[in-house]
Design a protein around this motif. Structure first.
Motif, mmCIF file in Angstrom:
data_model
loop_
_atom_site.group_PDB
_atom_site.id
_atom_site.type_symbol
_atom_site.label_atom_id
_atom_site.label_comp_id
_atom_site.label_asym_id
_atom_site.label_seq_id
_atom_site.Cartn_x
_atom_site.Cartn_y
_atom_site.Cartn_z
ATOM 1 N N LEU A 367 1.009 -1.571 0.212
ATOM 2 C CA LEU A 367 -0.262 -0.115 -0.039
ATOM 3 C C LEU A 367 1.068 1.361 -0.199
ATOM 4 O O LEU A 367 1.953 1.183 0.932
ATOM 5 C CB LEU A 367 -1.066 0.215 1.438
ATOM 6 N N THR A 368 0.365 2.091 -1.125
ATOM 7 C CA THR A 368 0.983 3.408 -0.964
ATOM 8 C C THR A 368 0.946 4.115 0.802
ATOM 9 O O THR A 368 0.030 4.033 1.023
ATOM 10 C CB THR A 368 0.517 4.110 -1.769
ATOM 11 N N PRO A 369 1.691 5.024 0.947
ATOM 12 C CA PRO A 369 1.153 5.442 1.904
ATOM 13 C C PRO A 369 -0.462 6.685 1.930
ATOM 14 O O PRO A 369 -1.364 5.507 3.387
ATOM 15 C CB PRO A 369 2.221 6.732 2.014
ATOM 16 N N ALA A 370 -0.598 6.754 0.469
ATOM 17 C CA ALA A 370 -1.833 7.718 0.925
ATOM 18 C C ALA A 370 -3.051 6.585 0.811
ATOM 19 O O ALA A 370 -4.001 6.432 1.988
ATOM 20 C CB ALA A 370 -2.586 7.892 -0.515
ATOM 21 N N GLU A 371 -2.905 5.076 0.335
ATOM 22 C CA GLU A 371 -3.204 4.053 0.670
ATOM 23 C C GLU A 371 -3.185 3.586 1.836
ATOM 24 O O GLU A 371 -5.011 3.134 2.555
ATOM 25 C CB GLU A 371 -3.472 2.948 -0.170
ATOM 26 N N TRP A 372 -2.440 3.255 2.563
ATOM 27 C CA TRP A 372 -1.891 3.008 4.005
ATOM 28 C C TRP A 372 -2.846 4.236 5.039
ATOM 29 O O TRP A 372 -4.037 3.114 5.505
ATOM 30 C CB TRP A 372 -1.224 2.778 4.783
ATOM 31 N N GLU A 373 -3.508 4.845 5.174
ATOM 32 C CA GLU A 373 -3.685 5.664 5.745
ATOM 33 C C GLU A 373 -4.961 5.682 5.962
ATOM 34 O O GLU A 373 -6.336 5.447 6.591
ATOM 35 C CB GLU A 373 -3.903 7.477 5.277
ATOM 36 N N HIS A 374 -6.025 5.231 4.219
ATOM 37 C CA HIS A 374 -7.012 5.370 4.618
ATOM 38 C C HIS A 374 -7.377 3.651 4.801
ATOM 39 O O HIS A 374 -8.808 3.867 5.855
ATOM 40 C CB HIS A 374 -7.285 5.052 2.098
ATOM 41 N N MET A 375 -6.681 2.835 4.737
ATOM 42 C CA MET A 375 -6.895 1.535 5.298
ATOM 43 C C MET A 375 -6.830 1.910 6.962
ATOM 44 O O MET A 375 -7.962 1.132 7.452
ATOM 45 C CB MET A 375 -5.761 0.575 4.999
#
Ligand SMILES: [Fe+2]
Ligand SMILES: [Fe+2]
Length: 486
Positions: A367-375
């Motif tokens: 996961l990219t940082p943005a995706e990780w934050e969303h997760m």
């Protein structure tokens, strides 16, 4: 005191010790009966366990009318039958069912009226089956329908074999009053049970729907619930160390269980592309990259052909290698320094756009940082969704417990980064259960489940680093709570 008793008292006039004794005895019996009725009334709102309630009703009724046995039958209109689990004097307390209309009880239901029989074996309505099975000899019976406020017959309260003769009018009157009060309680307890069943079904369905969104986590929420409940119950048995001072009431355990079941409910708000992301690039994105580099290769070949000198095999191999490298990297869990350099050089050639490069350049995971934050936002979403439910007081901490399931004792968790004293012990339990299940889940098609020993050592490591509560981890592993099935 009844009118006739009052006039008898007046008529005593001249002192008659025998009569006075008899009157006092009657008064005492009356007082006792009234007390039993009051006791039954007091049960209102406190006894929602239907079976327990039926037991109390049966016991009290035999006691007051001086009967040998009692049974409380309930009507199951859906299956057109009567059932009881409370039949005093029977050895096995399993559910007994009768087809609707059977015996005196069935007659009392169908007629919605009380039936008093002095000689059971001489009454054609009497069903001898139970007597034949148990060897009991029924002599007399008082069967009183329990009628709800809306006039529906909910069941029958049956007392058998009055100890000193036949059931009297007074007994019959008492049983009518008693059955009326009992009906109210049965109706309330049944409603309560139906609401509980409905609620249970609802939250189980919601949890299953959440797990269903991610095919690799099927059953995760249910297993976290089972482990958490087992840990909560085990904490109550601990008599030494820091956990000994913790005591969960049955309501606390229920609250823990629900929070565990619903801990990931916020995942309903996480995009599919993030929740179900298996590789750094989606299949579609990887196909686009591959086709683009293939096109680049074709153009290189064409340019060379136009110049009259074919593309050297080494040059073609470089491009083919780049495709394979990208395919391998997309599925990798870790990016080495060498791979990072090579990826950068491919980008410099213009073979990857910024977005593709960002996804492939993730150091760990996919996961990219943005995706990780969303997760990670699923935790706050869980809290927000659960906080919208008007929980009763005893379950009011469900949203807060779920909110803390990714916090760490040393304050390095998320979303709030709170530390040990602020993290409820119930959340610390859910966290241990959650991590163990995530590690050992059997339902990941792309990788075999982690063996228990490896998962146990990871839990212990995390406890050592003060991420997890060490006492809970040891309790979970030491008591083999991971082996408990629902
Ligand atoms: Fe979670
Ligand atoms: Fe989870």
């Amino acid at each position: 005191m009844t009118k006739s008793m009052a006039s008898e008292l007046d008529a005593l006039g001249a002192w008659d010790p025998e009569k006075a004794r008899e009157l006092i005895r009657t008064l005492l019996v009356q007082t006792h009966k009234q007390r039993v009725l009051i006791e039954l009334a007091k049960l209102s709102g406190s006894e929602f366990d239907l079976i327990k309630l039926l037991e109390i009703i049966a016991r009290k009724s035999t006691e007051v009318v001086d009967a040998d046995r009692a049974a409380v039958f309930l009507v199951d209109y859906k299956r057109n039958r009567l059932w009881t689990i409370v039949a005093e004097g029977l050895e096995d307390q399993s559910i007994i069912t009768l087809p609707m209309g059977t015996g005196i009880v069935g007659y009392a239901v169908s007629q919605a009226r009380q039936v008093i029989i002095d000689d059971a074996y001489n009454d054609p309505r009497f069903d001898k089956t139970t007597d034949l099975r148990t060897g009991y000899r029924t002599t007399n019976i008082a069967a009183t329908p329990m009628v709800s406020r809306s006039g529906r017959v909910l069941g029958v309260l049956e007392v058998m074999n009055k100890k000193d003769g036949a059931f009297t009018h007074e007994d019959a009157d008492f049983m009518l009053a008693f059955a009326g009060a009992a009906a109210n309680h049965v109706e309330t307890a049944t409603l309560y049970r139906e609401m509980e069943t409905l609620f249970e079904g609802f939250i189980n369905t919601v949890a299953a729907a959440v797990d269903e969104r991610d095919p690799c986590t099927a059953g995760h929420s249910r297993r976290v619930k089972v482990y958490s409940r087992a840990m909560g119950e085990e904490v109550n048995r601990v008599d030494g160390g820091p956990l000994a001072s913790i005591w969960f009431t049955p309501d606390d355990i229920r609250q823990l269980e629900i929070a565990a079941l619903m801990h990931d409910v916020g995942k309903v708000g996480v995009r599919d592309s993030v929740l179900n992301k298996r590789n750094r690039l989606t299949d579609d994105a990887l196909r686009v990259v591959t086709q683009r580099i293939d096109l680049i290769l074709s153009k290189m070949k064409l340019d060379h052909a136009l110049e009259g000198k074919p593309l050297a095999p080494e040059e073609e191999a470089v491009v083919q290698d780049a495709i394979q490298f990208i395919q391998r990297l997309s599925a990798a869990g870790f990016l080495s320094t060498d791979d990072a350099k090579r990826l950068w050089s491919i980008r410099e050639l213009g073979w990857l756009d910024d977005c593709e490069y960002e996804h492939l350049a993730v150091t760990r995971g996919n996961l990219t940082p943005a995706e990780w934050e969303h997760m990670q936002s699923h935790v706050t979403k869980s809290q927000q969704l659960l906080a919208r439910i008007p929980w009763p007081e005893k379950l009011s901490r469900v949203p807060e417990i779920a909110y803390c399931h990714h916090e760490k004792l040393n304050g390095k968790g998320y979303p709030r980064g709170i530390a040990a004293p602020q993290i409820p012990i119930e959340a610390q339990i859910v966290t241990v259960a959650d991590i163990y299940d995530a590690l050992t889940a059997h339902d990941r098609p792309y990788k075999p489940p982690m063996p228990h020993e490896k998962a146990a050592s990871i839990l212990r490591e995390q406890a050592k680093e003060n991420f997890l509560n060490n006492d809970l981890v040891e309790l979970f592993l030491g008591q083999k709570l991971y082996a408990i099935k629902d």
